[in-house]
Scaffold this motif. Structure first.
Motif, mmCIF file in Angstrom:
data_model
loop_
_atom_site.group_PDB
_atom_site.id
_atom_site.type_symbol
_atom_site.label_atom_id
_atom_site.label_comp_id
_atom_site.label_asym_id
_atom_site.label_seq_id
_atom_site.Cartn_x
_atom_site.Cartn_y
_atom_site.Cartn_z
ATOM 1 N N PRO A 1 -84.641 -45.290 9.026
ATOM 2 C CA PRO A 1 -84.820 -44.162 8.107
ATOM 3 C C PRO A 1 -85.362 -42.957 8.874
ATOM 4 O O PRO A 1 -86.221 -43.102 9.754
ATOM 5 C CB PRO A 1 -85.840 -44.678 7.099
ATOM 6 C CG PRO A 1 -85.850 -46.160 7.254
ATOM 7 C CD PRO A 1 -85.503 -46.438 8.676
ATOM 8 N N LEU A 2 -84.864 -41.786 8.543
ATOM 9 C CA LEU A 2 -85.345 -40.572 9.199
ATOM 10 C C LEU A 2 -86.769 -40.235 8.777
ATOM 11 O O LEU A 2 -87.504 -39.563 9.501
ATOM 12 C CB LEU A 2 -84.426 -39.397 8.850
ATOM 13 C CG LEU A 2 -83.341 -39.044 9.872
ATOM 14 C CD1 LEU A 2 -82.394 -38.020 9.291
ATOM 15 C CD2 LEU A 2 -83.964 -38.516 11.156
ATOM 16 N N TYR A 3 -87.150 -40.696 7.610
ATOM 17 C CA TYR A 3 -88.462 -40.364 7.073
ATOM 18 C C TYR A 3 -88.844 -41.386 6.013
ATOM 19 O O TYR A 3 -87.993 -42.127 5.504
ATOM 20 C CB TYR A 3 -88.461 -38.961 6.461
ATOM 21 C CG TYR A 3 -87.348 -38.753 5.458
ATOM 22 C CD1 TYR A 3 -87.496 -39.116 4.126
ATOM 23 C CD2 TYR A 3 -86.126 -38.208 5.859
ATOM 24 C CE1 TYR A 3 -86.468 -38.948 3.223
ATOM 25 C CE2 TYR A 3 -85.087 -38.037 4.965
ATOM 26 C CZ TYR A 3 -85.268 -38.413 3.645
ATOM 27 O OH TYR A 3 -84.242 -38.264 2.752
ATOM 28 N N ASP A 4 -90.117 -41.421 5.689
ATOM 29 C CA ASP A 4 -90.621 -42.218 4.578
ATOM 30 C C ASP A 4 -90.588 -41.321 3.340
ATOM 31 O O ASP A 4 -91.276 -40.292 3.298
ATOM 32 C CB ASP A 4 -92.054 -42.675 4.863
ATOM 33 C CG ASP A 4 -92.598 -43.563 3.757
ATOM 34 O OD1 ASP A 4 -92.471 -43.189 2.575
ATOM 35 O OD2 ASP A 4 -93.164 -44.617 4.074
ATOM 36 N N ASN B 1 -86.300 -36.969 15.996
ATOM 37 C CA ASN B 1 -87.490 -37.178 15.175
ATOM 38 C C ASN B 1 -87.846 -35.931 14.374
ATOM 39 O O ASN B 1 -88.578 -36.007 13.394
ATOM 40 C CB ASN B 1 -88.681 -37.573 16.050
ATOM 41 C CG ASN B 1 -88.543 -38.982 16.597
ATOM 42 O OD1 ASN B 1 -88.074 -39.871 15.905
ATOM 43 N ND2 ASN B 1 -88.923 -39.163 17.854
ATOM 44 N N ASN B 2 -87.355 -34.802 14.802
ATOM 45 C CA ASN B 2 -87.625 -33.548 14.107
ATOM 46 C C ASN B 2 -86.342 -33.065 13.428
ATOM 47 O O ASN B 2 -85.264 -33.126 14.014
ATOM 48 C CB ASN B 2 -88.103 -32.470 15.085
ATOM 49 C CG ASN B 2 -89.421 -32.830 15.737
ATOM 50 O OD1 ASN B 2 -90.055 -33.833 15.364
ATOM 51 N ND2 ASN B 2 -89.842 -32.056 16.724
ATOM 52 N N PRO C 1 -92.424 -38.730 12.921
ATOM 53 C CA PRO C 1 -93.414 -39.705 13.403
ATOM 54 C C PRO C 1 -94.840 -39.342 12.992
ATOM 55 O O PRO C 1 -95.661 -40.227 12.710
ATOM 56 C CB PRO C 1 -93.248 -39.661 14.928
ATOM 57 C CG PRO C 1 -91.907 -39.050 15.158
ATOM 58 C CD PRO C 1 -91.717 -38.097 14.038
ATOM 59 N N ASP C 2 -95.130 -38.035 12.976
ATOM 60 C CA ASP C 2 -96.492 -37.588 12.675
ATOM 61 C C ASP C 2 -96.652 -37.143 11.231
ATOM 62 O O ASP C 2 -97.750 -36.713 10.838
ATOM 63 C CB ASP C 2 -96.864 -36.431 13.603
ATOM 64 C CG ASP C 2 -96.728 -36.811 15.074
ATOM 65 O OD1 ASP C 2 -97.123 -37.943 15.413
ATOM 66 O OD2 ASP C 2 -96.194 -35.993 15.846
ATOM 67 N N ASN C 3 -95.588 -37.209 10.452
ATOM 68 C CA ASN C 3 -95.619 -36.759 9.064
ATOM 69 C C ASN C 3 -96.142 -35.324 8.958
ATOM 70 O O ASN C 3 -96.983 -35.010 8.124
ATOM 71 C CB ASN C 3 -96.467 -37.715 8.199
ATOM 72 C CG ASN C 3 -96.301 -37.431 6.709
ATOM 73 O OD1 ASN C 3 -95.226 -37.041 6.266
ATOM 74 N ND2 ASN C 3 -97.378 -37.613 5.959
ATOM 75 N N LYS C 4 -95.650 -34.456 9.830
ATOM 76 C CA LYS C 4 -96.060 -33.059 9.816
ATOM 77 C C LYS C 4 -94.937 -32.214 9.226
ATOM 78 O O LYS C 4 -93.796 -32.286 9.658
ATOM 79 C CB LYS C 4 -96.394 -32.579 11.225
ATOM 80 C CG LYS C 4 -97.645 -33.222 11.808
ATOM 81 C CD LYS C 4 -97.959 -32.661 13.185
ATOM 82 C CE LYS C 4 -99.234 -33.282 13.746
ATOM 83 N NZ LYS C 4 -99.546 -32.748 15.106
#
Length: 745
Positions: free
Chosen positions: A57-60, A94-95, A110-113
């Protein structure tokens, strides 16, 4: 009964099929792509690296939703995060960037930013580039442009204000502009095309001035009914479209009309070229001063075709390939590709009885056979000119496989490296990576919901990406229809189709049988993919019918020359024997089929087959619904009748005489329902009215419905329920007192 039909219609049950379809977004020419799916019950985007064999998944969704809530100050729910387009850096996946509710954001997964991206301020000089008016066609060096005005063509230097008129004889239906049927005082885009050297242009002009017209009346137009008149050539017409090819010289400002005549009433079709991975519309050279254009020249009887090359510098036309196919070419599958400056020509032919590809050189000399065998090679999906290979669809090659299943293959131009890319026994759709190294394969059958997998170029499955879930659908009581293989009336040819049964069927009882028909020849519309209620046949069966849908001899272009030309010269009747024989075969082995209650229905070509079957075998078919049928193919479109029935060159021109359904009107015994729209430009309502007139003259009772404001597409709920009511009342004998035709709950 109507309740059961509506309960199990595709409209009602669609929500119970959980789709896992994959629409890949490849990141440039890398082996990486992303697609939308679900994680648990939440929408998410997956990132796949085919080289590494990874998927993640690319993101949560929950974390991203929380971050959005903090930035916007408004609650964002994870279930609402559905992205169709993401901006992902292939070097740092990741971005990524996305747009949500009109604002742009950048997210570091990865950093949830998460941060909002300010709208970029573009300098005024860059934000408003010079707009090129749509009516201008610029030369490759931008030094000149041409435009159309009142059907003629004008040439103008880009840095000058005065234009030169190149043609003077343009008029409606004999025009050099894209809107060639109407005249106004606006500049328009011309049907001219530049050669790359910017010194020459060419144009193909179609002359439809003498083609006769057809007229319909729109009774629903406001404030008063309106008449619509349009050109409509019919089989055997004396006057049909004519074609002229011109070369325009910029220096002399003159046009040269080329002599391309070979066949009476020939058709000209321009061909695209592919060079260095670029497709050039209609033609054009990549090496000055050579200027080349390729076109197909086909005779009116559609059994002879030439590939020709025009040298724009000299005006010379060279005939490269000439092919004869009796009784006619396969309109749907014929293919020609011009590659690598014309040095490679891919040519499709049925010379062996099955459509295959051949490689020719630029002089029209056969170099080698590319594909061969007793199967049909279909459309080319992808060409790699540098690697000298192609990916194409094929039908009927694999043993113990439905010949209508679309499979995909890869082969080199020299015929080597022939590879099956989609080995699953099913109907396939594929998506190829831009680097030509991977493909995404989605396949299904009537009895198998869609599965999507990632494969390499050897056909090896690397990863499953998604699988449709029909479990909830099955819990609702829906059942899979039955795929069948039966014999044609010759007792030899295999025919394929589908049987739909009532879900609560009692095999000890007798059920009426209804045949849903469409005879082709260009397509048979028999479903091959997984579907809930194709053509509403499944829901119709729930009223207490056995419904069948079978492809007859002559109905499809996918099974070779002999099969798809079976009906030639017999366009009215060719499919009738097979339909009757199929029903009799099924009834002989299935005691629950009642041969005393046989129905038939269809639309368009299926409409004319329905009425013709009813009038040819009145002792067999008891009830029929025929919609929008071309019962008199002599007043249907030229290409249909002349290609599939035949047109013959006589002393005074061409002649075609197709038997009409109305000649059988006196045979009617059962219940016949005719339906047509009154503004149908495809199959003119006169087809229905002429059959109705013949039935009246024979003192026959029948039913007819004219649907106001409807064109050829009738498939709304009112139309579907007309069919349901008619079979219920006349085939089941269940009379309804309903005044309202409604969708039942």
């Amino acid at each position: 009964m109507l309740d059961s039909a509506e309960k199990y219609s595709g409209d009602r049950l669609g929500k119970y099929l959980k789709s896992a379809s994959v629409s890949p977004n490849w990141l440039g020419k890398t082996a990486v792509f992303y697609y939308s799916a679900t994680l648990g019950n939440l929408p998410v985007c997956y990132l796949v690296d085919a080289d590494k064999g990874t998927r993640k998944p690319l993101y949560d969704p929950k974390l991203l939703a929380n971050s959005l809530s903090k930035i916007t100050g408004k609650e964002t729910l994870a279930k609402d995060l559905s992205f169709y387009t993401l901006d992902i850096d292939p070097k740092n996946t990741n971005n990524f960037r996305f747009i949500y509710k009109g604002k742009r954001y950048e997210y570091q997964s990865p950093d949830n930013k998460l941060k909002e991206i300010e709208k970029e301020i573009v300098p005024k000089s860059l934000s408003q580039p010079n707009k090129i008016e749509y009516w201008k066609k610029l030369s490759p060096d931008s030094g000149w442009f041409v435009y159309g005005y009142r059907h003629n063509v004008y040439l103008q230097k880009s840095n000058e204000k005065e234009a030169t008129q190149l043609t003077t004889d343009g008029e409606p239906y004999y025009s050099f502009v894209s809107s060639g049927n109407t005249t106004d005082d606006k500049k328009s885009s011309p049907m001219l095309y530049w050669f790359k050297n910017a010194k020459k242009l060419f144009a193909l002009r179609e002359d439809k001035r003498r083609v006769q017209e057809m007229t319909i009346i729109n009774s629903l137009a406001k404030p008063r009914p309106q008449v619509s008149t349009y050109k409509f050539p019919m089989p055997g017409d004396k006057d049909v479209s004519q074609y002229e090819l011109f070369v325009f010289d910029v220096a002399s400002r003159k046009a040269q009309k080329l002599d391309i005549a070979k066949y009476p009433d020939q058709k000209i079709i321009m061909q695209s070229t592919i060079t260095n991975g670029r497709t050039l519309l209609f033609g054009g050279s990549v090496n000055d001063p050579q200027c080349e254009v390729y076109f197909l020249r086909r005779n009116r009887t559609n059994d002879q075709m030439d590939l020709c090359r025009l040298d724009g510098e000299t005006g010379k036309v060279t005939e490269l390939i000439t092919e004869t196919t009796k009784p006619h070419f396969n309109d749907q599958l014929f293919n020609c590709r011009i590659l690598n400056n014309g040095n490679d020509i891919l040519w499709w032919s049925e010379r062996t009885g099955y459509g295959q590809y051949y490689l020719y050189d630029r002089n029209g000399k056969l170099k080698n056979t590319i594909t061969s065998g007793n199967f049909v090679s279909g459309e080319i999906l992808s060409i790699d000119p540098a690697g000298r290979s192609m990916i194409f669809e094929g039908y009927g090659r694999e043993k113990n496989t439905d010949p209508y299943y679309r499979m995909f293959y890869k082969v080199k131009f020299d015929g080597s490296g022939f590879t099956l890319l989609t080995p699953a026994n099913a109907y396939h759709d594929i998506n190829i990576s831009k680097n030509q190294r991977y493909l995404i394969d989605t396949y299904s059958r009537i009895d198998q919901p869609a599965i999507t997998v990632l494969r390499d170029m050897k056909g090896k499955q690397l990863m499953e990406l998604g699988r449709d879930d029909a479990s909830e659908l099955l819990k609702m009581g829906w059942k899979i229809p039955e795929m069948i293989k039966v014999k044609a009336a010759d007792g030899v040819t295999d025919l394929y189709g589908v049987v739909y049964k009532p879900f609560n069927m009692d095999s000890t009882k007798k059920y009426p049988i209804i045949s849903n028909v469409y005879p082709g020849p260009q397509e048979d519309y028999i479903p091959k993919k997984f579907t809930i209620d194709d053509n509403y046949n499944q829901s119709l069966a729930q009223m207490g019918f056995i419904v069948i849908n079978v492809g007859y001899r002559g109905s499809s272009p996918l099974r070779g020359l002999a099969f798809h030309t079976f009906g030639y010269g017999n366009l009215r009747d060719y499919a009738l024997a097979d339909d009757k024989y199929v029903i009799e075969q099924l009834a002989a082995k299935r005691a629950y089929i009642d041969l005393n209650r046989v129905g038939i229905y269809g639309h368009s070509g299926g409409g004319f087959m329905t009425a013709t079957a009813m009038l040819t075998h009145p002792e067999f078919y008891k009830v029929a619904v025929a919609a929008s049928g071309n019962y008199d193919s002599n007043i249907y479109t030229q290409w249909w009748g002349e290609t599939y029935h035949g047109v013959w060159l006589k002393k005074d021109g061409f002649e075609s005489n197709i038997p009409v359904t109305s000649a059988l009107a006196g045979n009617l015994k059962g219940r016949l329902f005719l339906i047509t729209g009154d503004v149908d430009k495809n199959v003119h309502p006169a087809n229905t009215f002429r059959l109705a007139d013949a039935l009246i003259k024979k003192n026959k009772r029948f039913d007819m419905m004219v649907l106001p404001g409807k064109d050829h597409g009738l498939g709304d709920k009112y139309f579907i329920n007309l069919i349901r009511y008619y079979f219920m009342e006349n085939l089941l004998g269940v009379k309804s007192n309903d005044i309202d035709i409604v969708s039942h709950n």
